[in-house]
Design an enzyme around this catalytic site. Structure first.
Site, PDB file in Angstrom:
ATOM      1  NE  ARG A 169      77.382 -11.771  22.696  1.00 55.38           N
ATOM      2  CZ  ARG A 169      77.094 -10.643  23.348  1.00 55.38           C
ATOM      3  NH1 ARG A 169      77.688  -9.638  23.011  1.00 55.38           N
ATOM      4  NH2 ARG A 169      75.885 -10.455  24.083  1.00 55.38           N
ATOM      5  CG  ASP A 226      86.980 -34.680  23.023  1.00 59.29           C
ATOM      6  OD1 ASP A 226      86.348 -34.940  21.796  1.00 59.29           O
ATOM      7  OD2 ASP A 226      87.491 -33.838  23.453  1.00 59.29           O
ATOM      8  CE1 TYR A 233      94.072 -31.986  22.607  1.00 62.20           C
ATOM      9  CE2 TYR A 233      92.691 -30.175  23.449  1.00 62.20           C
ATOM     10  CZ  TYR A 233      93.750 -30.552  22.620  1.00 62.20           C
ATOM     11  OH  TYR A 233      94.213 -29.487  21.743  1.00 62.20           O
ATOM     12  CE  LYS A 265      92.338 -31.550  16.287  1.00 64.53           C
ATOM     13  NZ  LYS A 265      92.016 -32.032  17.991  1.00 64.53           N
TER      14      LYS A 265
HETATM   15  C1  PLP Z   1      92.261 -31.240  19.101  1.00 67.79           C
HETATM   16  C2  PLP Z   1      91.272 -31.705  20.272  1.00 67.79           C
HETATM   17  C3  PLP Z   1      90.569 -30.893  21.015  1.00 67.79           C
HETATM   18  C4  PLP Z   1      90.731 -29.278  20.848  1.00 67.79           C
HETATM   19  O1  PLP Z   1      90.328 -28.792  19.714  1.00 67.79           O
HETATM   20  P1  PLP Z   1      91.000 -27.482  18.936  1.00 67.79           P
HETATM   21  O2  PLP Z   1      90.157 -27.020  17.928  1.00 67.79           O
HETATM   22  O3  PLP Z   1      92.505 -27.601  18.756  1.00 67.79           O
HETATM   23  O4  PLP Z   1      90.998 -26.355  20.256  1.00 67.79           O
HETATM   24  C5  PLP Z   1      89.829 -31.452  21.948  1.00 67.79           C
HETATM   25  N1  PLP Z   1      89.702 -32.786  22.080  1.00 67.79           N
HETATM   26  C6  PLP Z   1      90.330 -33.665  21.374  1.00 67.79           C
HETATM   27  C7  PLP Z   1      90.100 -35.078  21.397  1.00 67.79           C
HETATM   28  C8  PLP Z   1      91.301 -33.256  20.368  1.00 67.79           C
HETATM   29  O5  PLP Z   1      92.009 -33.997  19.702  1.00 67.79           O
END
Ligand code: PLP
Length: 397
Positions: A56, A181, A109, A206
């Protein structure tokens, strides 16, 4: 993007000499990690966790990825999480406690907003949203209890660009932390720590993974933020699967070439959309007439393939016509994979700022298909929508 960054993408997180010459680090799976002796077991407790070695607390695969991301973002240390949302929520939980105040950008988000409203408020955190275009005047919202300001720039539905350095200055003067973010730009096209952020989050799902085949998130901190978060983030027991982390390391190697193609296809689409009669507005900070363009140009090294436009209709028949005509754009959530997507958003949720556009917001992810084919497909679908809008307006008149 500089040559040195491309070279870093190839070399980071690799150590062939340690792994029999293999180009890639091997995929380590496991829970128990055996010690050779009592002495080495006790020594392991000195290197980061009080319980000794255990799956972990990370494997060489996971550490290679975390070091690579920390280096690319320009931060001090990174921890990987099983999803991007989990990286956001654990950052919030790691910094905030009962009685604290948090300022969150109004274009954040959606699921991060849901967590703040549904969980943080319940735990006694005072959650407040602010206009993403506030800039330095965010100072007027900062209180002695404000522990964290949470940004997303550009917003991943509406693409406003925040003045991160101006916000950072105000936040630091008040003794708070600034988190951002940074998923839209990826670690390649925005360097959050040189612009004053203390914490940078990636939805690695992404562009880093880049192939729509796994979920992951990362939290990278500067040294100051890591003092608190480095101790707290591991307490949650959130671990990412080694196979997914291995895919992310693999994705990193091609991030530069992919992102430049996403950028090119995205800008070509956004530019052409701006001239179409069915489009009220294109939201893409790399376009010269975009309100966020000057800040984008000052602070970013490039644009990704994600942008949006406002269609001049809210009629379900027109939307059905538009989406039904698309051949190369799938209708779906997420982005950053190799494939193009279009998403009917409608009106984004806003509580601290007005949503200024009439019509339907549609988010587009420009994938890696042939740029001209994408363009022809999108313009064809807009022509169909346009014809339907004209017919409906004529019938209604
Ligand atoms: C998709 C996304 C997230 C979350 O990512 P996941 O892997 O789908 O949980 C967070 N912030 C932004 C800006 C996103 O586009």
């Amino acid at each position: 993007m500089s040559h040195s960054q491309d070279t870093l993408l190839i070399q980071t997180g690799r150590n062939p000499a340690a792994y029999a010459g293999y180009v890639n680090p091997p995929l380590f799976r496991g829970s128990t990690i055996l010690a050779e002796s009592y002495e080495s077991w006790e020594a392991a407790k000195q290197t980061g966790n009080p319980y000794g070695n255990y799956g972990r607390f990370g494997s060489p695969t996971i550490r290679a990825f975390e070091e690579a991301i920390a280096g690319l973002e320009g931060g001090y240390r990174c921890q990987v999480f099983p999803s991007g949302l989990s990286a956001c929520t654990h950052t919030l939980m790691g910094v905030l406690g009962s009685g604290d105040h948090v300022l969150i950008t109004d274009n954040v988000y959606g699921p991060t907003r849901s967590f703040a409203d549904g969980m943080l408020s319940r735990l006694g955190v005072d959650v407040e949203y602010f206009d993403p275009l506030l800039g330095a005047s965010i100072a007027s919202l900062l209180r002695p209890q404000t522990r964290l300001v949470f940004l997303e720039s550009p917003g991943s539905l509406s693409f406003e660009v925040c003045d991160v350095p101006a916000i950072a200055q105000a936040v630091h003067a008040a003794g708070s932390l600034l988190a951002i973010d940074n998923s839209w730009a990826s670690p390649l096209f925005f360097k959050p720590f040189t612009r004053g952020a203390d914490i940078s989050i990636q939805a690695a799902t992404k562009y880093i993974l880049g192939h729509s085949d796994a979920l992951l998130g990362t939290v990278t901190c500067n040294e100051h933020a890591w003092e608190a978060l480095g101790k707290r983030l591991p307490l949650f027991g959130e671990t990412a699967g080694p196979e997914d982390v291995n895919l992310a390391l693999r994705g990193l190697r091609t991030l530069g070439v992919r992102l430049r193609q996403h950028q090119e296809n995205g800008i070509a689409l956004a530019t052409a959309l701006g001239d179409h009669p069915a489009v009220v507005r294109v939201l893409h900070p790399a376009l010269q007439n975009d309100p966020g363009h000057a800040l984008w140009k000052r602070d970013f090294l490039g644009a990704s393939g994600l942008f949006a436009f406002v269609l001049d209709s809210e009629s379900p028949q027109v939307l059905s016509c538009f989406f039904g005509a698309l051949r190369h754009f799938g209708i779906g959530l997420s982005w950053g994979g190799f494939e193009s997507l279009a998403l009917p958003v409608g009106r984004p949720k806003r509580t601290a700022s007005a949503w200024p556009h009439q019509g339907t917001l549609i988010r587009v992810h420009a994938g890696l298909e042939d740029g001209e084919e994408l363009l022809a497909d999108m313009l064809g679908a807009l022509d169909s929508a346009s014809a339907r809008i004209t017919r409906d307006r004529r019938d209604a008149a």
